[in-house]
Design an enzyme around this catalytic site. Structure first.
Site, PDB file in Angstrom:
ATOM      1  CG  HIS A 199      -7.367   0.341   1.427  1.00  0.00           C
ATOM      2  ND1 HIS A 199      -6.783  -0.373   0.558  1.00  0.00           N
ATOM      3  CD2 HIS A 199      -8.948   0.165   1.264  1.00  0.00           C
ATOM      4  CE1 HIS A 199      -7.660  -1.290  -0.108  1.00  0.00           C
ATOM      5  NE2 HIS A 199      -8.809  -0.970   0.363  1.00  0.00           N
ATOM      6  N   GLY A 200      -7.894   4.093   0.762  1.00  0.00           N
ATOM      7  CA  GLY A 200      -9.070   4.966   0.224  1.00  0.00           C
ATOM      8  C   GLY A 200      -8.388   5.673  -1.147  1.00  0.00           C
ATOM      9  CB  THR A 259      -0.144  -4.367  -0.867  1.00  0.00           C
ATOM     10  OG1 THR A 259       1.306  -4.167  -0.039  1.00  0.00           O
ATOM     11  CG2 THR A 259      -0.260  -5.796  -0.630  1.00  0.00           C
ATOM     12  CG  ASP A 273       0.298   3.200   4.534  1.00  0.00           C
ATOM     13  OD1 ASP A 273      -0.819   2.861   4.317  1.00  0.00           O
ATOM     14  OD2 ASP A 273       1.358   3.156   3.747  1.00  0.00           O
ATOM     15  N   GLY A 274      -2.966   4.351   6.147  1.00  0.00           N
ATOM     16  CA  GLY A 274      -4.466   5.455   6.044  1.00  0.00           C
ATOM     17  C   GLY A 274      -4.547   5.651   4.646  1.00  0.00           C
ATOM     18  CG  ASP A 322      -8.415  -6.018   5.863  1.00  0.00           C
ATOM     19  OD1 ASP A 322      -7.567  -5.593   6.309  1.00  0.00           O
ATOM     20  OD2 ASP A 322      -8.546  -6.387   4.725  1.00  0.00           O
ATOM     21  N   PRO A 323      -9.809  -2.944   5.777  1.00  0.00           N
ATOM     22  CG  PRO A 323      -7.984  -1.455   5.559  1.00  0.00           C
ATOM     23  CD  PRO A 323      -8.540  -2.410   6.353  1.00  0.00           C
ATOM     24  N   GLY A 324      -9.298  -3.616   3.110  1.00  0.00           N
ATOM     25  CA  GLY A 324      -9.107  -4.334   1.640  1.00  0.00           C
ATOM     26  C   GLY A 324     -10.657  -5.236   1.759  1.00  0.00           C
ATOM     27  CG  HIS A 352      15.904  -6.763   1.644  1.00  0.00           C
ATOM     28  ND1 HIS A 352      15.855  -8.188   1.591  1.00  0.00           N
ATOM     29  CD2 HIS A 352      15.853  -6.494   0.267  1.00  0.00           C
ATOM     30  CE1 HIS A 352      15.571  -8.677   0.300  1.00  0.00           C
ATOM     31  NE2 HIS A 352      15.462  -7.652  -0.410  1.00  0.00           N
TER      32      HIS A 352
END
Lengths: 576, 576
Positions: free
Chosen positions: B399-400, B442, B396-397, B554-556, B217
């Protein structure tokens, strides 16, 4: 660029050996290239396809049931030598004659032609197909004078299938020419390729442009135009080909979208997406289209589109089964002859050239021919510097050296043949082969073929008649003309050879003896050679030799005159 | 570089359409990729092979009798989305289950895995084969954690042949893993490739060096060493593979010398010439070796050598007949099932998702699930900015935004399913698919799979029991763990999800009701999410997410805790 090599000079040969090692079930490496590793039916014409290396899968990748019988593999972008072609053809031939197929380039015309002369001298029927699909390289009227590019694939595929289906030599030749005449290709280049060992590509296309009408030997396009999108490129190529669509077309076409090396598959498919639309809009049905790399040019960035306007016969052979290292298609049940592939045990290797039994009369004549060759070698040694000087004006100055090496090689081979009891015909064949091999280059190939062609007028069983001597010289000149492709006035050997042959025939038919006629003809040749200093080169006429400077005699014409004078003297001294 | 394109964002899709247009006798384009255009035997396992585009002939070029049944085609070098994989697999599946095969990369693991969850939820048996042949990417002990490169070809070839020969799902899975475990590849790169529309290659290898251990790749090699000759490169690759030659080897090996795109055929043959010598010296017999371009990386300059250490079973399938657009071999007589290829008439297209008949109890439960999804969407909308801020620290901001889009999509799909009378199980499947599609990325894939996996604990015929609720949540967390490949401590959603699932199960088994146990577990998740701010990222442990910065939660994990809290509240409000 080329990343992987050991020794640039051995690159092409190592590639052939590696190719054969990877595909033993299909091919065996022989002197000069590869042939099928399995037995072929006796009496089947052998399709011998080739050209320079650097174009894989063309041509070696197409050797196998349903397509090629053998492939001579030249150096990178260079025609195989006549001895390479001969060796591969000798190996491939199995009693049905040979069809030689190659792209229409001067070097290939010369060297395949020279090999054909030799095979014909040995009694093998040989036909020649020059593929000429590139619409950018000449006018529609001169289709058969165009270059061959990716059209090699469909032409050889169709010819191979016809042979597999049982076509004899005449029939296979007819179908191959028919395929060539139905095939058109058009390409564009984005960047040049780099030869093994070189640091720089052969050319660059200016940024943001593309070269329209690429060649496959690193030739840039014929003109540069602004770079287009994939769709615009597809339209350009499609429209360029459709200008030549035959009026009575069936509506069915074989389609080949060919990447030259660095344009990758996904890009080709993006282009094909548009090509498919255009075909459909034009009412054309794509029959078994092929998108990929078929006739490459090392790592050149470019692509070409090929259309073959099919009729029923061409379609049948285009879609027939084929099984080669790089090209497989269809249901192999149709290849019943190959259900059990029998490994072939014996191959021809050079050095084992046969010496058929000869009569003592012909052996005596052979000794006389050998004397002539020795005289030729002396003349060339004497004039080496002068010939080199003439050649240096417009060439690379090696003509004198080439003539010396060639005649020396011929003398050595003649001597060996004599020792083995050869007759006149066989001696000339051996000497011709050795001349071409020893001299290399264009004049070596031409002189080698001249001797080989001359041999066909002689025999190994009887002493030559005078008329046979005339025919031998006529054959020789004809071979030079046919192979070199030059016309009188192109400032080549032909400028001396053609008047020579005409004078010889006229005088002999007028009743002069062979020796006297020859003496007159040699004088004509000498005068003609001298007058080439005044000839204006006809630019673009000579495919082989190109432009020559004015004011000096042509070295090839000069050496021809010298040797014909020596021949006349030699014959004169014998008859005295 | 990429020379031919129209619109970079449409490149991969146009390539698939062009590919299908050029090969209608083999493939038909469907949503997400291609499947065979001819009927397959009912009950035959379907081999669905894929990955990103840019690797042609991998993977679409291998769809046909004897090999793949379908190929999802992602964007260039990007995994196909779960919905692409699902669509292709749904199309390919014909009553015998599915084997999914792909190179072992995080994105592919995630998206193929998510599609597998959905198919399983629909009752289709799915097995997953992650090809892991690249010896440079991990240790010998961790062979199955290595990357997949050119080994894709032999593994899928062998699996496809086993299926063609009649293997059922268990047997085909066994043979595919066995092939993978017998396969080793090692490569070098000389220059990077350029993505369509980009000006510059992804990387350059320093002049006069080569990158050992390339990826496919555009990953450069793992270390740079001085550039070698073709022979030295052959020796390097051969020796690197022979270090892992199994002790009890048969002496027979499948060999693949693969060009990445810009290294041309003649170069590969020069290298193979040496490889053949080394094989012979090592007492190994090359069985049906292949030299060419099989798994490319656009125009990357590089090559890899693959050896498959064969036993009788693997050899039988490696040499069996195969007939696909880009890979054909052997005598097709052995493919009797395909003697008459029957064009397939009907294909699945997304949008026609089925809604099986549901009981009124399950429909009531579905309405309750729909209410929960609406609550989720509210929570995400409320916290969008905060989640984005957390994500921006190390990501990369988005997630929200992803959570908002995902939950919104799920709500819309749920509503439609409700209107069509869906039960709880089907509603969750539809919502999961929509979440993944709407959110992308993801976390979208993980949440989509979580919902789909949860659905398997429910039914469309009865109201869910409390134990089924526990199992649904357990399934969801397990799917996230399996697909994401992260471990606790990697600072991902898992850091909240795993303690949550454990607490839920413990409390429920200890006799607390579902609602109460859920409330406790949500509190555990909230605490765990907060404490991810203190977790040290374990570098290199997480295959999916890589290194994360310290000091912020962690945001997740945070969004997981938020949604589980909302779930507990929702369930609490229902039970009150």
């Amino acid at each position: 660029m080329t990343y992987l090599l050991n020794d640039a000079s051995a690159f092409a040969q190592e590639a052939v050996l590696g190719f054969a090692a990877a595909n033993p079930q299909y091919v065996t490496a022989v002197h000069g290239g590869v042939v099928r590793s399995t037995e072929t039916p006796a009496g089947q014409p052998a399709l011998v396809i080739g050209g320079g290396s650097g174009h894989y899968p063309a041509f070696a990748g197409w050797v196998g049931p349903g397509m090629g019988h053998g492939a001579p593999c030249g150096n990178i972008f260079s025609s195989p030598s006549a001895s390479q072609v001969y060796s591969v053809a000798r190996n491939a031939e199995n009693g049905g004659g040979v069809i030689m197929g190659f792209g229409n380039y001067a070097g290939d015309v010369l060297h395949f032609g020279a090999a054909a002369e030799k095979l014909r001298a040995e009694g093998v029927d040989v036909r020649i197909i020059r593929v000429s699909d590139d619409v950018a390289s000449n006018t529609r009227e001169n289709h058969r004078d165009r270059r061959g590019i990716a059209g090699d694939l469909p032409v050889f595929k169709i010819a191979g299938a016809a042979i597999e289906a049982g076509a004899g030599l005449d029939e296979a030749e007819r179908i191959a020419w028919k395929a060539n005449d139905a095939t058109r290709s058009f390409g564009v280049a984005f960047d040049g390729c780099t030869l093994p060992g070189a640091e720089e590509p052969l050319f660059h296309v200016p940024a943001a442009t593309m070269g329209v009408g690429l060649g496959i030997h690193g030739e840039p396009g014929i003109r540069d135009i602004p770079m287009g999108t994939a769709q615009e490129v597809a339209d350009l190529l499609f429209e360029g080909l459709m200008e030549e669509a035959p009026a009575g077309r069936s509506g069915r076409v074989a389609v080949l979208l060919n990447g030259l090396g660095r344009v990758k598959y996904e890009e080709l498919f993006v282009v094909y997406h548009r090509v498919a639309e255009r075909l459909s809009e034009a009412g054309l049905t794509a029959v078994a289209p092929e998108v990929g790399e078929f006739v490459t040019s090392l790592d050149m960035a470019g692509l070409s589109l090929t259309l073959v306007f099919l009729d029923e016969e061409l379609e049948q052979h285009w879609t027939a089964a084929v099984d080669t290292p790089a090209y497989r298609r269809g249901d192999l049940r149709s290849l019943d002859a190959h259900a059990e592939r029998v490994p072939r045990k014996e191959f021809y290797t050079p050095g084992e050239e046969q010496v058929p039994e000869a009569s003592s009369e012909s052996q005596t004549a052979a000794a006389s021919v050998q004397g002539l060759l020795e005289r030729f070698a002396e003349v060339c040694a004497t004039h080496e510097t002068e010939l080199g000087r003439l050649d240096a004006v417009a060439g690379d100055g090696d003509h004198g050296q080439g003539m010396v090496l060639g005649t020396r090689g011929a003398v050595e081979a003649g001597l060996k043949a004599l020792e083995r009891g050869a007759g006149a015909r066989t001696l000339l064949v051996h000497a011709g082969t050795a001349w071409a091999e020893s001299a290399g280059g264009t004049s070596g190939a031409l002189w080698g073929s001249a001797l080989t062609a001359a041999s066909r007028a002689l025999s190994d069983t009887s002493a030559p008649e005078e008329a046979e001597g005339v025919r031998a010289l006529h054959n020789a000149v004809e071979a030079v003309q046919r192979l070199g492709g030059a016309q009188p006035g192109d400032k080549t050997m032909i400028d001396a050879a053609v008047p020579f042959a005409r004078a010889l025939q006229d005088r002999f038919q007028a009743g002069e003896g062979f020796s006297a006629a020859l003496e007159s003809a040699a004088a004509v040749a000498t005068e003609a050679a001298a007058s080439t200093s005044e000839l204006k080169a006809r630019l673009g006429r000579s495919r082989v030799l190109g432009e020559k400077s004015l004011g000096t005699p042509d070295p090839g014409a000069t050496s021809f005159a010298l040797l014909m004078t020596a021949l006349a003297e030699h014959l004169g001294s014998l008859s005295r």
